[in-house]
Design a protein around this motif. Structure first.
Motif, short mmCIF file in Angstrom:
data_model
loop_
_atom_site.label_atom_id
_atom_site.label_comp_id
_atom_site.label_asym_id
_atom_site.label_seq_id
_atom_site.Cartn_x
_atom_site.Cartn_y
_atom_site.Cartn_z
N UNK A 152 0.83 -1.21 0.00
CA UNK A 152 0.00 0.00 0.00
C UNK A 152 0.85 1.25 0.00
N UNK A 153 0.21 2.37 -0.35
CA UNK A 153 0.80 3.70 -0.26
C UNK A 153 -0.05 4.47 0.73
N UNK A 154 0.55 5.39 1.50
CA UNK A 154 -0.23 6.12 2.50
C UNK A 154 -0.01 7.63 2.41
N UNK A 155 -1.08 8.35 2.71
CA UNK A 155 -1.09 9.82 2.67
C UNK A 155 -1.77 10.35 3.92
N UNK A 156 -1.44 11.61 4.27
CA UNK A 156 -2.07 12.29 5.40
C UNK A 156 -2.74 13.57 4.89
N UNK B 103 -7.82 8.38 -7.07
CA UNK B 103 -7.77 6.91 -7.10
C UNK B 103 -9.14 6.32 -7.46
N UNK B 104 -10.22 6.94 -6.96
CA UNK B 104 -11.57 6.47 -7.30
C UNK B 104 -11.79 6.59 -8.81
N UNK B 105 -11.37 7.71 -9.39
CA UNK B 105 -11.55 7.90 -10.84
C UNK B 105 -10.76 6.84 -11.62
N UNK B 106 -9.70 6.35 -11.01
CA UNK B 106 -8.86 5.36 -11.67
C UNK B 106 -9.42 3.95 -11.51
N UNK C 299 -9.31 7.29 9.09
CA UNK C 299 -8.67 6.88 7.84
C UNK C 299 -9.63 6.02 7.04
N UNK C 300 -9.42 5.99 5.75
CA UNK C 300 -10.14 5.07 4.86
C UNK C 300 -9.09 4.36 4.03
N UNK C 301 -9.41 3.13 3.65
CA UNK C 301 -8.49 2.50 2.69
C UNK C 301 -9.26 2.12 1.44
N UNK C 302 -8.54 1.98 0.35
CA UNK C 302 -9.12 1.77 -0.98
C UNK C 302 -8.41 0.58 -1.64
N UNK C 303 -9.21 -0.28 -2.27
CA UNK C 303 -8.58 -1.42 -2.96
C UNK C 303 -8.49 -1.13 -4.45
N UNK D 187 -1.03 -1.08 -5.71
CA UNK D 187 -1.12 -1.20 -4.25
C UNK D 187 -2.48 -0.74 -3.71
N UNK D 188 -2.83 -1.16 -2.50
CA UNK D 188 -3.93 -0.54 -1.75
C UNK D 188 -3.52 0.92 -1.47
N UNK D 189 -4.51 1.75 -1.14
CA UNK D 189 -4.24 3.14 -0.77
C UNK D 189 -4.83 3.39 0.62
N UNK D 190 -4.04 3.98 1.51
CA UNK D 190 -4.47 4.29 2.88
C UNK D 190 -4.39 5.81 3.04
#
Ligand code: OOG
Ligand code: NI
Length: 289
Positions: free
Chosen positions: A31-35, A51-54, A71-75, A93-96
């Motif tokens: 995964x990759x993570x952002x704040x 990421x949703x658009x992708x 936090x939310x994570x995205x698959x 990767x997942x996105x956090x």
């Protein structure tokens, strides 16, 4: 995003180079993570939209009341689980993405965060672009403002000076090919190679079901020039490692048939709470000791 991250964080770069060399240039990101600052459109959504658009899908919410974060994570899109390619060219990767619950901060802290998000114009729309350029979308803060935020929330102070920069990439341990696929061996190898790992609550963070095991380095520091001319060292990013074990219902599958979806998915609040500390003053000063 990755080149900004590699340029600013020599420890992450050195570890990726080292693991690449042992693994014959094949390595995947878990995964990759952002704040983000959860205010005026600058929260999770500012980065999630890209990421949703992708084709990414929103998954679970995680709450951290003590740190005033959520936090939310995205698959990733399901057609992306290819087994070839390495790093950013490997499986997606997942996105956090986390956000500071700004409304719960003191009036002084809220005022600083609102001042900078407001100075940003429509910067929330360009969070992903700013992340890949390595730019803040807001004005450069004063050192005293950084310090005010740091007293109340180290997460807030980090976000003020790092903006939407990649907070960490996570190496998928179980998808490595050598003995390093065992996260305990990977941790030992890294420590023996001279890297210091985040020791908060113990180096290895294990989910209650035992199936998600994580560890991380302590963040690198970078010299930051504040708008009042003061230059100080501030925490930058770190690198994480995750091993996802096979779910009990699939444990009899032949090893060669095991795919990513047969393994423990998602994240774990108690472990994440300790991984956030990878950029804390306590861990960062320990690393420099
Ligand atoms: C995120 C910490 C949590 C995980 O994988 O649980 C995390 C952060 O430091 O922003 O990365
Ligand atoms: Ni992580």
């Amino acid at each position: 995003m990755q080149s900004v991250y590699l340029n600013r964080n020599p420890t992450a770069k050195a570890i990726l180079d080292l693991v690449h060399s042992v693994e014959n240039n094949s390595l995947c990101y878990d995964h990759l993570a952002f704040r983000t600052f959860g205010v005026n459109g600058y929260g999770i959504d500012s980065l999630a939209q890209f990421f949703l658009d992708y084709g990414y899908t929103q998954r679970d919410e995680l709450r951290f009341p003590g740190k005033k974060l959520r936090a939310l994570w995205f698959s990733p899109p399901s057609d992306s689980f290819s087994d070839d390619g390495s790093g950013m060219n490997g499986p997606l990767p997942r996105i956090f993405i986390s956000e500071l619950l700004v409304d719960q901060m003191s009036p002084q802290t809220q005022e600083i965060i609102r001042k900078y998000t407001e100075s940003s114009g429509n910067g929330q729309k360009y969070a992903a672009l700013a992340s890949s350029l390595g730019h803040l979308t807001w004005d450069t803060p004063l050192y005293s403002e950084f310090q005010q935020l740091a007293r109340e929330s180290e997460y807030a102070a980090w976000t003020l000076v790092n903006g939407h920069a990649l907070n960490h990439v996570t190496i998928s341990a179980h998808r490595l090919k050598t003995h390093l696929k065992d996260i305990k061996k990977l941790n030992r190898f890294l420590e023996e190679s001279g890297f210091r790992l985040n020791s908060e609550g113990g180096v290895l963070k294990v989910s209650p079901d035992g199936l998600l095991q994580q560890s991380s380095t302590v963040a690198d520091s970078i010299s930051f020039q504040f708008s009042d001319g003061i230059t100080e060292s501030v925490p930058c990013s770190y690198i994480e490692f995750a091993e996802r074990l096979v779910l009990p219902q699939y444990e009899n599958l032949p090893h060669t048939e095991i795919k990513e979806f047969h393994r423990r998915d998602g994240f774990e609040v108690a472990s994440a709470d300790k991984i956030f500390e990878s950029t804390s003053k306590e861990q960062v000063s320990r690393a420099g000791a």
